[in-house]
Every structure is written in C-alpha cells, then in structure tokens.
Design an enzyme around this catalytic site. Sequence first.
Site, PDB file in Angstrom:
ATOM      1  N   TYR A  88     -17.488 -22.967  36.919  1.00 24.61           N
ATOM      2  CA  TYR A  88     -17.524 -21.636  36.336  1.00 24.61           C
ATOM      3  C   TYR A  88     -18.699 -21.484  35.367  1.00 24.61           C
ATOM      4  O   TYR A  88     -19.017 -22.413  34.617  1.00 24.61           O
ATOM      5  CB  TYR A  88     -16.223 -21.349  35.571  1.00 24.61           C
ATOM      6  CG  TYR A  88     -16.236 -19.974  34.963  1.00 24.61           C
ATOM      7  CD1 TYR A  88     -15.923 -18.869  35.747  1.00 24.61           C
ATOM      8  CD2 TYR A  88     -16.620 -19.759  33.650  1.00 24.61           C
ATOM      9  CE1 TYR A  88     -15.977 -17.590  35.219  1.00 24.61           C
ATOM     10  CE2 TYR A  88     -16.673 -18.491  33.108  1.00 24.61           C
ATOM     11  CZ  TYR A  88     -16.349 -17.410  33.903  1.00 24.61           C
ATOM     12  OH  TYR A  88     -16.407 -16.144  33.375  1.00 24.61           O
ATOM     13  N   TRP A  96     -21.981 -18.428  33.874  1.00 26.95           N
ATOM     14  CA  TRP A  96     -22.812 -17.246  34.139  1.00 26.95           C
ATOM     15  C   TRP A  96     -24.160 -17.588  34.738  1.00 26.95           C
ATOM     16  O   TRP A  96     -24.851 -16.709  35.248  1.00 26.95           O
ATOM     17  CB  TRP A  96     -22.973 -16.435  32.863  1.00 26.95           C
ATOM     18  CG  TRP A  96     -21.939 -15.368  32.771  1.00 26.95           C
ATOM     19  CD1 TRP A  96     -20.584 -15.555  32.819  1.00 26.95           C
ATOM     20  CD2 TRP A  96     -22.162 -13.961  32.646  1.00 26.95           C
ATOM     21  NE1 TRP A  96     -19.956 -14.338  32.711  1.00 26.95           N
ATOM     22  CE2 TRP A  96     -20.887 -13.353  32.603  1.00 26.95           C
ATOM     23  CE3 TRP A  96     -23.299 -13.166  32.548  1.00 26.95           C
ATOM     24  CZ2 TRP A  96     -20.729 -11.969  32.472  1.00 26.95           C
ATOM     25  CZ3 TRP A  96     -23.139 -11.798  32.408  1.00 26.95           C
ATOM     26  CH2 TRP A  96     -21.869 -11.202  32.381  1.00 26.95           C
TER      27      TRP A  96
HETATM   28  N1  MGD Z   1     -24.216  -9.655  23.557  1.00 21.91           N
HETATM   29  C1  MGD Z   1     -23.320 -10.155  24.426  1.00 21.91           C
HETATM   30  N2  MGD Z   1     -22.624  -9.328  25.225  1.00 21.91           N
HETATM   31  C2  MGD Z   1     -21.699  -9.819  26.072  1.00 21.91           C
HETATM   32  C3  MGD Z   1     -21.476 -11.215  26.204  1.00 21.91           C
HETATM   33  C4  MGD Z   1     -22.220 -12.071  25.339  1.00 21.91           C
HETATM   34  O1  MGD Z   1     -22.064 -13.309  25.373  1.00 21.91           O
HETATM   35  N3  MGD Z   1     -23.122 -11.513  24.479  1.00 21.91           N
HETATM   36  N4  MGD Z   1     -20.565 -11.695  27.102  1.00 21.91           N
HETATM   37  C5  MGD Z   1     -20.186 -10.816  28.200  1.00 21.91           C
HETATM   38  C6  MGD Z   1     -18.965 -11.275  28.848  1.00 21.91           C
HETATM   39  S1  MGD Z   1     -19.051 -12.633  29.876  1.00 21.91           S
HETATM   40  C7  MGD Z   1     -17.778 -10.653  28.729  1.00 21.91           C
HETATM   41  S2  MGD Z   1     -16.425 -11.189  29.610  1.00 21.91           S
HETATM   42  C8  MGD Z   1     -17.628  -9.483  27.870  1.00 21.91           C
HETATM   43  C9  MGD Z   1     -16.360  -9.600  27.029  1.00 21.91           C
HETATM   44  O2  MGD Z   1     -16.025  -8.394  26.504  1.00 21.91           O
HETATM   45  P1  MGD Z   1     -14.838  -8.301  25.440  1.00 21.91           P
HETATM   46  O3  MGD Z   1     -13.806  -9.297  25.758  1.00 21.91           O
HETATM   47  O4  MGD Z   1     -14.419  -6.890  25.378  1.00 21.91           O
HETATM   48  O5  MGD Z   1     -15.645  -8.708  24.123  1.00 21.91           O
HETATM   49  P2  MGD Z   1     -15.302  -9.435  22.766  1.00 21.91           P
HETATM   50  O6  MGD Z   1     -16.550  -9.336  21.948  1.00 21.91           O
HETATM   51  O7  MGD Z   1     -14.761 -10.785  23.002  1.00 21.91           O
HETATM   52  O8  MGD Z   1     -14.188  -8.545  22.099  1.00 21.91           O
HETATM   53  C10 MGD Z   1     -14.425  -7.204  21.729  1.00 21.91           C
HETATM   54  C11 MGD Z   1     -13.706  -6.890  20.460  1.00 21.91           C
HETATM   55  O9  MGD Z   1     -12.292  -6.890  20.654  1.00 21.91           O
HETATM   56  C12 MGD Z   1     -11.701  -7.004  19.383  1.00 21.91           C
HETATM   57  N5  MGD Z   1     -10.384  -7.619  19.481  1.00 21.91           N
HETATM   58  C13 MGD Z   1     -10.098  -8.925  19.554  1.00 21.91           C
HETATM   59  N6  MGD Z   1      -8.768  -9.120  19.607  1.00 21.91           N
HETATM   60  C14 MGD Z   1      -8.202  -7.902  19.567  1.00 21.91           C
HETATM   61  C15 MGD Z   1      -6.860  -7.436  19.572  1.00 21.91           C
HETATM   62  O10 MGD Z   1      -5.879  -8.178  19.665  1.00 21.91           O
HETATM   63  N7  MGD Z   1      -6.669  -6.087  19.503  1.00 21.91           N
HETATM   64  C16 MGD Z   1      -7.705  -5.217  19.418  1.00 21.91           C
HETATM   65  N8  MGD Z   1      -7.421  -3.933  19.382  1.00 21.91           N
HETATM   66  N9  MGD Z   1      -8.977  -5.640  19.409  1.00 21.91           N
HETATM   67  C17 MGD Z   1      -9.223  -6.958  19.481  1.00 21.91           C
HETATM   68  C18 MGD Z   1     -12.630  -7.845  18.549  1.00 21.91           C
HETATM   69  O11 MGD Z   1     -12.809  -7.263  17.285  1.00 21.91           O
HETATM   70  C19 MGD Z   1     -13.886  -7.929  19.385  1.00 21.91           C
HETATM   71  O12 MGD Z   1     -15.060  -7.674  18.639  1.00 21.91           O
HETATM   72  O13 MGD Z   1     -18.741  -9.332  27.014  1.00 21.91           O
HETATM   73  C20 MGD Z   1     -19.976  -9.394  27.729  1.00 21.91           C
HETATM   74  N10 MGD Z   1     -21.016  -8.947  26.851  1.00 21.91           N
HETATM   75  N1  MGD Z   2     -12.970 -18.872  22.293  1.00 23.41           N
HETATM   76  C1  MGD Z   2     -13.507 -18.145  23.264  1.00 23.41           C
HETATM   77  N2  MGD Z   2     -14.087 -18.772  24.306  1.00 23.41           N
HETATM   78  C2  MGD Z   2     -14.633 -18.046  25.296  1.00 23.41           C
HETATM   79  C3  MGD Z   2     -14.624 -16.636  25.258  1.00 23.41           C
HETATM   80  C4  MGD Z   2     -14.005 -16.005  24.155  1.00 23.41           C
HETATM   81  O1  MGD Z   2     -13.940 -14.763  24.072  1.00 23.41           O
HETATM   82  N3  MGD Z   2     -13.482 -16.795  23.168  1.00 23.41           N
HETATM   83  N4  MGD Z   2     -15.226 -15.918  26.264  1.00 23.41           N
HETATM   84  C5  MGD Z   2     -15.227 -16.560  27.559  1.00 23.41           C
HETATM   85  C6  MGD Z   2     -16.021 -15.822  28.529  1.00 23.41           C
HETATM   86  S1  MGD Z   2     -15.622 -14.182  28.717  1.00 23.41           S
HETATM   87  C7  MGD Z   2     -16.964 -16.402  29.301  1.00 23.41           C
HETATM   88  S2  MGD Z   2     -17.660 -15.495  30.583  1.00 23.41           S
HETATM   89  C8  MGD Z   2     -17.359 -17.798  29.116  1.00 23.41           C
HETATM   90  C9  MGD Z   2     -18.865 -18.030  29.316  1.00 23.41           C
HETATM   91  O2  MGD Z   2     -19.104 -19.372  29.544  1.00 23.41           O
HETATM   92  P1  MGD Z   2     -20.386 -19.857  30.380  1.00 23.41           P
HETATM   93  O3  MGD Z   2     -20.705 -18.874  31.439  1.00 23.41           O
HETATM   94  O4  MGD Z   2     -20.147 -21.261  30.790  1.00 23.41           O
HETATM   95  O5  MGD Z   2     -21.498 -19.800  29.254  1.00 23.41           O
HETATM   96  P2  MGD Z   2     -23.071 -19.798  29.383  1.00 23.41           P
HETATM   97  O6  MGD Z   2     -23.575 -20.119  28.026  1.00 23.41           O
HETATM   98  O7  MGD Z   2     -23.533 -18.529  29.989  1.00 23.41           O
HETATM   99  O8  MGD Z   2     -23.346 -21.039  30.320  1.00 23.41           O
HETATM  100  C10 MGD Z   2     -24.250 -21.009  31.361  1.00 23.41           C
HETATM  101  C11 MGD Z   2     -24.930 -22.362  31.462  1.00 23.41           C
HETATM  102  O9  MGD Z   2     -25.727 -22.365  32.639  1.00 23.41           O
HETATM  103  C12 MGD Z   2     -27.031 -22.827  32.326  1.00 23.41           C
HETATM  104  N5  MGD Z   2     -27.946 -22.198  33.294  1.00 23.41           N
HETATM  105  C13 MGD Z   2     -28.530 -20.984  33.236  1.00 23.41           C
HETATM  106  N6  MGD Z   2     -29.282 -20.769  34.322  1.00 23.41           N
HETATM  107  C14 MGD Z   2     -29.174 -21.878  35.094  1.00 23.41           C
HETATM  108  C15 MGD Z   2     -29.713 -22.241  36.354  1.00 23.41           C
HETATM  109  O10 MGD Z   2     -30.442 -21.506  37.000  1.00 23.41           O
HETATM  110  N7  MGD Z   2     -29.345 -23.463  36.850  1.00 23.41           N
HETATM  111  C16 MGD Z   2     -28.527 -24.307  36.170  1.00 23.41           C
HETATM  112  N8  MGD Z   2     -28.223 -25.476  36.731  1.00 23.41           N
HETATM  113  N9  MGD Z   2     -28.027 -23.984  34.960  1.00 23.41           N
HETATM  114  C17 MGD Z   2     -28.331 -22.791  34.444  1.00 23.41           C
HETATM  115  C18 MGD Z   2     -27.268 -22.437  30.902  1.00 23.41           C
HETATM  116  O11 MGD Z   2     -28.267 -23.235  30.322  1.00 23.41           O
HETATM  117  C19 MGD Z   2     -25.868 -22.657  30.307  1.00 23.41           C
HETATM  118  O12 MGD Z   2     -25.705 -23.968  29.856  1.00 23.41           O
HETATM  119  O13 MGD Z   2     -16.977 -18.227  27.806  1.00 23.41           O
HETATM  120  C20 MGD Z   2     -15.595 -18.039  27.573  1.00 23.41           C
HETATM  121  N10 MGD Z   2     -15.220 -18.692  26.345  1.00 23.41           N
HETATM  122 MO    MO Z   3     -16.980 -13.297  30.400  1.00 26.86          MO
END
Ligand code: MGD
Ligand code: MGD
Ligand code: MO
Length: 774
Positions: free
Chosen positions: A120, A122
């Site tokens: 898993y 991104w």
């Molecule tokens: N800049 C940036 N953008 C991203 C990402 C990133 O790494 N960086 N990651 C992307 C990815 S993979 C995903 S899945 C999405 C995730 O998107 P989300 O899951 O929607 O994003 P989060 O920032 O984890 O949470 C949004 C807000 O929800 C609020 N929150 C937390 N718990 C609760 C709760 O119990 N109730 C309520 N009402 N609010 C709560 C928090 O204040 C938090 O700031 O974001 C994407 N966008």
């Molecule tokens: N506590 C907590 N944990 C969370 C979350 C949260 O809200 N709270 N959010 C979760 C969510 S929504 C997500 S989506 C995950 C994200 O978790 P990940 O998707 O695992 O996070 P990334 O940092 O995007 O990791 C991507 C990795 O791939 C590598 N990479 C990039 N491009 C390439 C390539 O071309 N080839 C190879 N071999 N490697 C590459 C990057 O260097 C990096 O190490 O985290 C989750 N974890």
């Molecule tokens: Mo995510």
Amino acid sequence: MNSPAFRQHSSHWGAFQARPQPRGGLEIRPFDQDPAPSPLLGNIPASLDHPARLGRPLVRKGWLQDGPGPDPRRGHDSYVEMDWDSALDLAGRELRRLGAGPEQPLAGPLPGTRVFGGSYGWASAGRFHHAQSQLHRFLNCAFGGYVSSVDTYSTAAGSVILSLVWGEAFRMTRDHPYLQELAEDTELLISFGGLPLRNTAVSGGGNSQHSVAQALDRAAARGCGFVSVSPLGDDMAALPNGDWLAPRPGSDTALMLGMAWHLQDKGLADRAYLQRYTSGYDRFLAYLTGASDGVAKTPDWAAAICDVPAARIVALAERASRVRTMINVTYSLQRAEHGEQPVWMALTLAAMLGRGQLPGAGFCYGLGSIGNIGKAPMDLPLPTLPQGQNRVPDFIPVARISDLLLNPGAPFTYRGQTHHYADIRLVYWAGGNPFHHHQDLTRLAKAFARPETVIVHDSVGTASAAHADIIFPATISAEREDIGASGNDPFLIAMQPLAAPRGEARDDYAILSALAQRIGCEAAFTEGLDAAGWLHRLYGHAQATLARRGIPTPDYEAFRQGMVLPLPLREAEGLLRRFHRDPQAHPLATPSGRIEIWSNTAAAAGLPGHPAWLPGQEWLGAAGAAQHPFQLIANQPATRLHSQLDFGATSMAAKQDGREVARLNSDDAVRLGIASGDVIRIWNGRGALLAAAALSPAIRPGVVQLPTGAWHAPVDLPGLGWVCVNGNPNAVTSDRPASGLSQGCTGQLALVSVEKLAGEAPAPVPHHHILPRP
Ligand SMILES: Nc1nc2c(c(=O)[nH]1)N[C@H]1C(S)=C(S)[C@@H](COP(=O)(O)OP(=O)(O)OC[C@H]3O[C@@H](n4cnc5c(=O)[nH]c(N)nc54)[C@H](O)[C@@H]3O)O[C@H]1N2
Ligand SMILES: Nc1nc2c(c(=O)[nH]1)N[C@H]1C(S)=C(S)[C@@H](COP(=O)(O)OP(=O)(O)OC[C@H]3O[C@@H](n4cnc5c(=O)[nH]c(N)nc54)[C@H](O)[C@@H]3O)O[C@H]1N2
Ligand SMILES: [Mo]
C-alpha cells in the site's frame, strides 16, 4: 548561452514546469491553467539531490550473514552496499527459493500465498511508472499472485458501509459534479471534518486544477452558509457566513442523532423523500426515539456526549431543514473506531432533510479530503498498465498488516465473512511507507521481524527501508518519462524527465525486469518492451479511446515534447441524478436499490442494522481519558504529501529545528506550563514522541493536533524509553480496527498524555540518518 528550457511534469499535487537552475536545483513554474497551485510544489527541488536519496542497492548485514529468517534486528541493523548485478542475483536467488519462476501450478497452492505484495502507498504520479502496479504485475508473473490488500488507509470504514447502503464510494463521489452544485445551488453546507483547502491540494495521480477554493468563493458570493464541524477552527477557509462547531472528536454521530431527533419530533423530516428514496427508516426511528433501547436521542442527550449546547444542535437542525443543505463528511471521521457510523448517519441525516433530488442538496463524502472529488466527471477510461491475474485468493483489509504478520492462520472478519491470515515468508514493498502510515509502529516493528525476507524499493532511506533486508534504490518521478492522468482531472499530461537519475538509482520497472530475467519470467513481465515501448503502447490506448469519440490526438513523439491534452468531460446524466429522477428505473447498487437506513449485511456482521452512536475506547468520553486526557488528532500535513519529501523546503519551513510541530489550545498549554516553542512529550501505553508546541485558540480544549508524515525515528532516551524524536504520531496511535465489518484503520484519533519535556531535548534525527548507511 540560452537558459535551459522548461520541461513539463506532473505530481499528485499539481502539474508544473521545471528547468534546472544554473547553480543546481530546479526552478518550478506551476501549470498556467491551475487557478490555485499548491505550495507543495516547493518540496520538489529537494527530491533530486537530498542526502536521504539512495544511490546503490543495500543489503542488511544480519540477513547477509545468517540468511533469510525471522529477525528482530530489522530496524536496528546495519547495511552493506552492493553493486546492482550482485544485489539482483541475490534477490533473484531468494525469490527462486521462495518459489518464483516461470511455471506456476494450475492447481494446488501457489507460492504467492506466502508473499505479501499489497504494498500500500501513494507512490508517484504517472500511469506507467506506478510502483504498486509494477510490483503487482511482477508478482503475478513470478509467483502466480500474491496476498493482496483491500480498501485504503484513506477510506475503509466509510467505503465499506457506503458500498452496502449507498454505492461504491469511489464511483459515487467521482460521478457527481458536487463542486459545481456547491458553487451554484447549495444554500447551506454542513461539513463534518471541515473543508480544509490544504487537503484538496492532493489527488492520487494528479491534480492540475485546484478548484475547490473557487467553488467556495462562488457559493459564498451567492450567500451560501457554511458550518464547519471540527475540533479545529481552521479546517475551513474563513468565509462570510461561516460558522464553527467544535464537538468532542469522535462524537459526531451523537450530534447528528440529536439533529435527527429534532427533525423527527418537529415534523421536519421529509417523509416523501424518505418514502421514495430510502428503505428501513422506521427501524431506525425506533432507535432514534428510544422505542428500541429506551434512550431518546434528543438534543440534550447529544449535547452531553458531544459537548455542543443543545440549543445549537436544535438551531442547526432547523436551519438545515429550511434550505438546500449539503451534508458533507470528510474521510477523517471514519478513520476512527466505529468509523462507519458518522458516515452512515450523515447519509441518513441528509435523507431526512430531503431535497436530495435538487442540485446542491443531499449527501457528499470526501469533499475537502481529495482535491478531485466533486470536479466534473470524465468520459474516458485512463491508460493503465495491465497487472495480469492474481490467482491467490488470500487478502487482508489493508490496515491489518501487523495482524497478518504476527498471527498467521488466525481468523479475521470482513464484510460479514470470516477469513484467515496467510502465512507470509516474503514481504515486498514498493511505493509505500508503512513505517509512516501504519498505526502503533512499535507493534509493526515486531510484525516486520517475522517474515523470512523483506524487500523494499524506495528512492529515499525511509524507516520502512530500514526494516528491509534488500533495498533497491528507485528513481523518482522527476527522473523518468511518463504519462500523467487522474480521474476527474481533465488533462493527459506529458511528464518529461527533469534530471538524470540520482547515483545508480533505477526505475521500478527496470529493477523488476532485471529480477524477472533472473527467475525466467522476463518475457511474460516485459512483453519484450522497454519503458519507452510501454509508454508508446499506453499512449496508443488513450489515442484509440479518444479517436472513438472523434477526438484527434498528436502522435506520441509530439506529445512527449511536453504537451498537455484536454480530455473530454462526461455530458450524460450521472448516477445520483438518474436515481433521483426515477429510483425504480435507476436503482442504487444496494440490496433494496435505495439508500439503506437499515442494512441486513451490517446487522449480520454484528453491527446495529442502522446508524447508531457506538462509543469507542479512544475518545474523550472513554474511561481511558482519565489516564491519558488529551485527544490526539493525527491529520494530514499541510506542507507535504504524507511522508513524501518531508525534507523538502515547504515541509521543513513548518518544522521547528527539524522537528514536527503539535498544536494545542492556549488554555491547556498555560495550565501545563507549556509555552510556544517548548518541546513536548506526547505518550500513552503504546509509545511516545516529541514535538515542538504551538499554541492556538483554534484548537478545541483537550485536543492536541499533530500531522502525519515526520519520518519515524525512535530513540531510547534515558528514563523515558523509546521515543520518536521527530514527531511521527503513529508512535502512539492504535492498531485497533474501526470494526469487524470493515477492519479500517483508526489512525486519526488516539488518547494521549502531554507534558513539557524536562531537561534538554535530544536533536531530531536528520532524514539521511534514518537508514543507517555503510
Ligand atoms: N496537503 C495534503 N493533503 C492531503 C494529504 C496530505 O498528506 N497532504 N493526504 C491526502 C489523503 S491520502 C487523504 S486520504 C486525504 C484525507 O482527508 P481527511 O481524512 O479528510 O483529512 P484529515 O486532515 O486527516 O482530517 C481533516 C480534519 O478532520 C478533523 N477531524 C478529525 N477527527 C474528527 C472528528 O472526530 N470529528 C470531526 N468533526 N472532525 C474531525 C480534523 O480536525 C482534521 O483536520 O487527504 C489528502 N490530502
Ligand atoms: N495516524 C495516522 N496515520 C495515517 C493517516 C492518518 O490520518 N493518521 N492517514 C493515512 C492515509 S489516508 C494514507 S493514504 C497513508 C499514506 O501512506 P503512504 O502512501 O505509505 O505514504 P507516502 O509518504 O506517500 O509513501 C509513499 C512512499 O513511496 C515512495 N515513492 C514515491 N515514488 C516512488 C516510486 O516511483 N518508486 C518507489 N519505489 N517508491 C516511491 C516515497 O518515497 C514514500 O516513501 O497514511 C495513513 N496513515
Ligand atoms: Mo489517504
């Protein structure tokens, strides 16, 4: 001398052009059709030559000396550098030993049942050099398949429940022009989890037009009202007509139930809508009124749980019932225990408010979570690398990785069925960073001690690489040619290489091709094509699809010079509109064909058959809060994508001396003697971390917010034990699943204690020291 030309490229956070600068580095120019380019572009220049980059294959000493096998030294061992041929030979022999080869049996267990290839993560944008797709294709060729993972860390609890009661979330939310409706028709947006623009920077595969801010502005200019329901006051842009409601984290379902009770009690529930478009409302009603359990879910009942005054709950319900209201839930709410419930309850609340047949009203999931959600739907399947067939039926719900490795053979439930964990010998990861993304990293480290061999491809020395036996250095997107495209993003983008590969780094495709050759699977894996050959082929598929719609395209040679081709938008009516026009003729993909307020599948899986308030163990109302009185919100970082390019300029600028910043309420901080800039320790029974404190009135009291993504760096501190000194929240989060229905990750919320660190704070571990170098 002419300065070098700008070249076209794309990333998960936006398209851009770049050219080398005279003294090294890259000059970045955002895509000229992007109305609000993302500051995350500022991280890209560092990706080329940061010392955290890997240049040569590395092999773990213990594995080299003692051979494959379970090993608790993973994560603490040292590495030796190896030339490519030797490292590939070594890995090839190990894959052969584990059963890889050209002829896999047609019957009986495949060697792939012992290989975890979920991998898993991104990875990077680009349709061909997509690490997971490459790896999955390879494992299908080499092992007849692999143990896979289902759902995502982003959305599992929410997607599973919605697939039962509404439709496949990915399909539904990509099919409807929510942003246009918000801009033009919505009169009130109530968004649970806010609508943080920082999160809309990102979309898997690309996000060339950041259009959410524009939609909000247009809605605001029309007089639309906004209510952000979130523990953080800055989860929605400051808008005229904007309100902030800050319930206890994890209690939104109770808040919504209080609103629902009031609607029902005052006859404001839209019976006609419920009748025509939903099923099971009456069974839910017995719960709402308390007929089934003796507890009426009144606004007073809700107020005691969520800590929002009953009068505000009533006022919000009445306001919502009067106008075209869009109810949005971000993903964050379901990344929690019983994460199914707030999503299902929001769908139910929206149905009670009715008007879902009108543009701008109804239920939305994930607006503000992913930038492309809500944009106009596309009329084109994207070119995709064929992955072949995975003949191994075993899988895990994605966040059950530690359980899989620790408990081979043990049963687990998913969607009402019982399955068993496979017995894994090889873990192969490319394009993800589990030691960033998974919860309870101490437990994950124990799990990673179990397999016989762990292979990782990454471009940088992450904490996950530091748990591998063989590390292959991968190129980054900026070093490759590719084709950029993403659902709901209206362009096909030439991704031109911006720089030569770092050191001896190779493309994932080149690494896997070389391994395929060593195990006799080269022809099947490569089909005789090099990367350029595949790019021609994938582009050809896109061309053919466009040609069928009468859209002419340039040939690949012209395209790869840096073109950005507009793609057609879908004109036909989408799913939700058809359903609302005629629910009989266009049913939803649910058992009843309607929105299910009662679900037999949920009930059979041991959950209540209707949305319900189910308190978890990790919220401020739980018994555990007596011991660990703060709610940690581990949300997405504003300054990077997850852990990617954490060393980039935008990411580093938001840290304090290289350490991640945690925000807490000013009153809490004063009470604890914490000043802005102090290093604080955040801990619970699972682990501990250090962060720099920032004080803010925008944080609900009792809440501490720390984004994900700082590179995990556990250090054994005298008197304190293992502490992540860089500030990765997954040092303390829980590996408990959302429920036995979805097994989704619950990383968003954890109970923790907070204190000012006594004595001198140890320095953070720089990125290039996370993985010990030879
Ligand atoms: N800049 C940036 N953008 C991203 C990402 C990133 O790494 N960086 N990651 C992307 C990815 S993979 C995903 S899945 C999405 C995730 O998107 P989300 O899951 O929607 O994003 P989060 O920032 O984890 O949470 C949004 C807000 O929800 C609020 N929150 C937390 N718990 C609760 C709760 O119990 N109730 C309520 N009402 N609010 C709560 C928090 O204040 C938090 O700031 O974001 C994407 N966008
Ligand atoms: N506590 C907590 N944990 C969370 C979350 C949260 O809200 N709270 N959010 C979760 C969510 S929504 C997500 S989506 C995950 C994200 O978790 P990940 O998707 O695992 O996070 P990334 O940092 O995007 O990791 C991507 C990795 O791939 C590598 N990479 C990039 N491009 C390439 C390539 O071309 N080839 C190879 N071999 N490697 C590459 C990057 O260097 C990096 O190490 O985290 C989750 N974890
Ligand atoms: Mo995510």
